[in-house]
Design a protein around this motif. Structure first.
Motif, PDB file in Angstrom:
ATOM      1  N   TYR A  79       0.836  -1.201   0.000  1.00 38.67           N
ATOM      2  CA  TYR A  79       0.000   0.000   0.000  1.00 38.67           C
ATOM      3  C   TYR A  79       0.874   1.255   0.000  1.00 38.67           C
ATOM      4  O   TYR A  79       0.594   2.223  -0.713  1.00 38.67           O
ATOM      5  CB  TYR A  79      -0.916  -0.028   1.222  1.00 38.67           C
ATOM      6  CG  TYR A  79      -1.926   1.077   1.265  1.00 38.67           C
ATOM      7  CD1 TYR A  79      -3.066   1.038   0.465  1.00 38.67           C
ATOM      8  CD2 TYR A  79      -1.758   2.166   2.110  1.00 38.67           C
ATOM      9  CE1 TYR A  79      -4.002   2.048   0.512  1.00 38.67           C
ATOM     10  CE2 TYR A  79      -2.685   3.184   2.153  1.00 38.67           C
ATOM     11  CZ  TYR A  79      -3.806   3.116   1.358  1.00 38.67           C
ATOM     12  OH  TYR A  79      -4.735   4.124   1.399  1.00 38.67           O
ATOM     13  N   SER A  80       1.953   1.239   0.790  1.00 37.60           N
ATOM     14  CA  SER A  80       2.858   2.390   0.847  1.00 37.60           C
ATOM     15  C   SER A  80       3.568   2.603  -0.486  1.00 37.60           C
ATOM     16  O   SER A  80       3.732   3.740  -0.942  1.00 37.60           O
ATOM     17  CB  SER A  80       3.889   2.191   1.953  1.00 37.60           C
ATOM     18  OG  SER A  80       3.241   2.074   3.198  1.00 37.60           O
ATOM     19  N   VAL A  81       3.996   1.511  -1.115  1.00 35.59           N
ATOM     20  CA  VAL A  81       4.661   1.621  -2.417  1.00 35.59           C
ATOM     21  C   VAL A  81       3.715   2.201  -3.449  1.00 35.59           C
ATOM     22  O   VAL A  81       4.096   3.086  -4.241  1.00 35.59           O
ATOM     23  CB  VAL A  81       5.203   0.236  -2.859  1.00 35.59           C
ATOM     24  CG1 VAL A  81       5.603   0.251  -4.317  1.00 35.59           C
ATOM     25  CG2 VAL A  81       6.362  -0.184  -1.979  1.00 35.59           C
ATOM     26  N   ILE A  82       2.479   1.740  -3.467  1.00 28.73           N
ATOM     27  CA  ILE A  82       1.487   2.266  -4.411  1.00 28.73           C
ATOM     28  C   ILE A  82       1.279   3.762  -4.178  1.00 28.73           C
ATOM     29  O   ILE A  82       1.217   4.555  -5.125  1.00 28.73           O
ATOM     30  CB  ILE A  82       0.160   1.488  -4.298  1.00 28.73           C
ATOM     31  CG1 ILE A  82       0.333   0.063  -4.814  1.00 28.73           C
ATOM     32  CG2 ILE A  82      -0.961   2.200  -5.051  1.00 28.73           C
ATOM     33  CD1 ILE A  82      -0.840  -0.854  -4.529  1.00 28.73           C
ATOM     34  N   THR A  83       1.202   4.165  -2.912  1.00 28.80           N
ATOM     35  CA  THR A  83       1.010   5.580  -2.581  1.00 28.80           C
ATOM     36  C   THR A  83       2.197   6.426  -3.030  1.00 28.80           C
ATOM     37  O   THR A  83       2.021   7.501  -3.619  1.00 28.80           O
ATOM     38  CB  THR A  83       0.775   5.744  -1.066  1.00 28.80           C
ATOM     39  OG1 THR A  83      -0.342   4.937  -0.679  1.00 28.80           O
ATOM     40  CG2 THR A  83       0.506   7.185  -0.701  1.00 28.80           C
ATOM     41  N   VAL A  84       3.394   5.961  -2.773  1.00 27.48           N
ATOM     42  CA  VAL A  84       4.593   6.716  -3.148  1.00 27.48           C
ATOM     43  C   VAL A  84       4.697   6.831  -4.673  1.00 27.48           C
ATOM     44  O   VAL A  84       5.005   7.912  -5.205  1.00 27.48           O
ATOM     45  CB  VAL A  84       5.860   6.063  -2.544  1.00 27.48           C
ATOM     46  CG1 VAL A  84       7.122   6.644  -3.140  1.00 27.48           C
ATOM     47  CG2 VAL A  84       5.855   6.225  -1.036  1.00 27.48           C
ATOM     48  N   VAL A  85       4.444   5.755  -5.387  1.00 24.99           N
ATOM     49  CA  VAL A  85       4.504   5.797  -6.853  1.00 24.99           C
ATOM     50  C   VAL A  85       3.445   6.766  -7.395  1.00 24.99           C
ATOM     51  O   VAL A  85       3.712   7.524  -8.334  1.00 24.99           O
ATOM     52  CB  VAL A  85       4.341   4.381  -7.441  1.00 24.99           C
ATOM     53  CG1 VAL A  85       4.113   4.427  -8.935  1.00 24.99           C
ATOM     54  CG2 VAL A  85       5.547   3.528  -7.111  1.00 24.99           C
ATOM     55  N   SER A  86       2.261   6.766  -6.798  1.00 26.44           N
ATOM     56  CA  SER A  86       1.217   7.704  -7.228  1.00 26.44           C
ATOM     57  C   SER A  86       1.631   9.147  -6.984  1.00 26.44           C
ATOM     58  O   SER A  86       1.388  10.028  -7.824  1.00 26.44           O
ATOM     59  CB  SER A  86      -0.091   7.413  -6.494  1.00 26.44           C
ATOM     60  OG  SER A  86      -0.567   6.146  -6.819  1.00 26.44           O
ATOM     61  N   LEU A  87       2.245   9.416  -5.841  1.00 28.52           N
ATOM     62  CA  LEU A  87       2.714  10.773  -5.541  1.00 28.52           C
ATOM     63  C   LEU A  87       3.811  11.208  -6.500  1.00 28.52           C
ATOM     64  O   LEU A  87       3.833  12.362  -6.949  1.00 28.52           O
ATOM     65  CB  LEU A  87       3.212  10.856  -4.097  1.00 28.52           C
ATOM     66  CG  LEU A  87       2.130  10.826  -3.020  1.00 28.52           C
ATOM     67  CD1 LEU A  87       2.764  10.736  -1.642  1.00 28.52           C
ATOM     68  CD2 LEU A  87       1.242  12.036  -3.128  1.00 28.52           C
ATOM     69  N   ILE A  88       4.736  10.306  -6.824  1.00 35.83           N
ATOM     70  CA  ILE A  88       5.792  10.638  -7.778  1.00 35.83           C
ATOM     71  C   ILE A  88       5.181  10.935  -9.150  1.00 35.83           C
ATOM     72  O   ILE A  88       5.569  11.902  -9.821  1.00 35.83           O
ATOM     73  CB  ILE A  88       6.835   9.501  -7.865  1.00 35.83           C
ATOM     74  CG1 ILE A  88       7.629   9.435  -6.559  1.00 35.83           C
ATOM     75  CG2 ILE A  88       7.767   9.690  -9.053  1.00 35.83           C
ATOM     76  CD1 ILE A  88       8.514   8.217  -6.441  1.00 35.83           C
ATOM     77  N   GLY A  89       4.217  10.133  -9.577  1.00 35.25           N
ATOM     78  CA  GLY A  89       3.550  10.367 -10.861  1.00 35.25           C
ATOM     79  C   GLY A  89       2.812  11.687 -10.889  1.00 35.25           C
ATOM     80  O   GLY A  89       2.863  12.420 -11.879  1.00 35.25           O
TER      81      GLY A  89
END
Length: 102
Positions: A79-89
C-alpha cells in the motif's frame, strides 16, 4: 390549454394520441417515461458499483486486514509503495504541466 401529442410508434407505425405506450403493440413511446427509466437504471448501476467496491476491496486493502501478521506487513508495504509511486507520478505530471505552461 391542453396540448395533445401525436406520437408515431417506432415498432408498428401506428399514431398514438397522449399515450405513454402504443395502443397497438404496447411499446414504450413516451420520451419522458424513457428518460425516467434511463435515470433509474443509471442510478441503480452506480449503486451496484459502489456495493461491489465495498464488498470487494483491492488486493492491498485485503492484505492490510489479514489476520496473519506477515501478510499484514506485506499489505502495508504494498500500500505504501502504491502511494509513493502515485505521488511521484502526480508530481511529475505537475512539473511537466508547469514546464509546458512556460
Amino acid at each position: 390549454m391542453k396540448v395533445t401529442r401525436n406520437i408515431k410508434c417506432p415498432n408498428c407505425g401506428v399514431f398514438n394520441t397522449d399515450r405513454e405506450y402504443c395502443k397497438n403493440c404496447d411499446t414504450l413511446i413516451s420520451d419522458k417515461k424513457k428518460r425516467e427509466l434511463k435515470k433509474i437504471a443509471v442510478e441503480q448501476k452506480h449503486i451496484d458499483e459502489v456495493i461491489h467496491e465495498m464488498e470487494n476491496p483491492g488486493f492491498a486493502k485485503r492484505l492490510k486486514a489479514h489476520p496473519f501478521l506477515l501478510y499484514r506487513i506485506f499489505g502495508w508495504i504494498l500500500y505504501s509503495v502504491i502511494t509513493v509511486v502515485s505521488l511521484i507520478g502526480a508530481g511529475l505530471a505537475w512539473f511537466i504541466a508547469m514546464v509546458a505552461a512556460g
